[in-house]
Design a protein around this motif. Sequence first.
Motif, PDB file in Angstrom:
ATOM      1  N   GLU A 244       0.827  -1.210   0.000  1.00 19.09           N
ATOM      2  CA  GLU A 244       0.000   0.000   0.000  1.00 19.09           C
ATOM      3  C   GLU A 244       0.858   1.256   0.000  1.00 19.09           C
ATOM      4  N   ILE A 245       1.888   1.255   0.852  1.00 20.56           N
ATOM      5  CA  ILE A 245       2.753   2.437   0.964  1.00 20.56           C
ATOM      6  C   ILE A 245       3.546   2.631  -0.330  1.00 20.56           C
ATOM      7  N   ASN A 246       3.885   1.518  -0.978  1.00 22.13           N
ATOM      8  CA  ASN A 246       4.565   1.603  -2.266  1.00 22.13           C
ATOM      9  C   ASN A 246       3.700   2.353  -3.282  1.00 22.13           C
ATOM     10  N   GLN A 247       2.404   2.045  -3.288  1.00 26.35           N
ATOM     11  CA  GLN A 247       1.466   2.743  -4.182  1.00 26.35           C
ATOM     12  C   GLN A 247       1.383   4.232  -3.822  1.00 26.35           C
ATOM     13  N   ALA A 248       1.318   4.512  -2.517  1.00 22.66           N
ATOM     14  CA  ALA A 248       1.171   5.895  -2.049  1.00 22.66           C
ATOM     15  C   ALA A 248       2.364   6.760  -2.452  1.00 22.66           C
ATOM     16  N   LEU A 249       3.567   6.160  -2.455  1.00 25.98           N
ATOM     17  CA  LEU A 249       4.785   6.932  -2.713  1.00 25.98           C
ATOM     18  C   LEU A 249       5.177   6.975  -4.193  1.00 25.98           C
TER      19      LEU A 249
END
Length: 333
Positions: A244-249
């Motif tokens: 999820e954080i990969n998508q956000a960044l």
Amino acid sequence: MFSKDIGIDLGTANLLIHGKGKGIVINEPAIVAIEKQSKKVLAVGDEAYQMVGRTPGNIVVVRPMKDGVIADFDVTEAMLTHFINKLNVKGFLSKPRILICCPTNITSVEQKAIRQAAEKAGGKQVFLEEEPKVAAIGAGMDIFQPTGNMVIDIGGGTTDVAVLSMGDIVTSESINVAGDQFDHDIIQHIKKQHKLLIGDRTAEQVKKEVGTVFLSKAKSSTIDIRGRDMVSGLPRTLTVTSEEINQALHESVSMIVQAAKNVLEKTPPELSADIIDLGVFLTGGGAMLHGIDLLLAEELKVPVFVSEHPLNCVAIGTGVLLETIGKSPARTR
């Protein structure tokens, strides 16, 4: 005679001070707590950081630096004065000479503001030097030889990309996308996808513990975070994954990759050849984001290394330049 010279990494997120011959003597968040009505400074650095998101209405916690430049002159001056007084480098008749680092793209007005704030805080002479150059020196790169060295300094407010040779910058680019933007991206993602409001400190914790920008090598990890539910208004716990954080960044990191590509496109071919041999060095707190070295290596097609002490590179570099202050190319502006 000039043993009290100091070098300052005046960052958006952290302020580091290097005392000549002493190493790094101060490493604290660049945050100040102020009483709203009287404008009185209540806390600076670590003490103020503890108050982030936890103050009553009459106290505000501010970052006087934004995107590598001064956003609030008086508060910056108060913060610098606090830290310089803490070091006890001002004598009755003597004042320290100060070397301060700034991003490559700041204007002459912004340079003047930094210089005036340091002079008012007690500096005798103030030298300004460009951040990526000082970061490269702090990372142990020999930038004074006629070879191409490339550094990407990912700080709190800005990312500076530069190719250096013969002791100066050949091509460079500075963008306002760095650690703070990563935190903001995480906050917005959690808000949009899960209807949960979280604070800056929680977002920073998520970034450090499960944040990644290169999934194939990432160990898929999770973290439990707490915040306020936007629907019910009650506290709620949520489990967030690395994916999820990969998508956000993704979007912000793509901008850093593009800035690096832009600099390489403007680099003379002989220096480009050197960069293939020597690789690219990452400095600044953003260099510690999981997988960013692997992503950049894949996108730029050159070796990418994270420097040994990425957070301290600029401060260490000021220490090296302090040894030659006055004789070095560092300039009072």
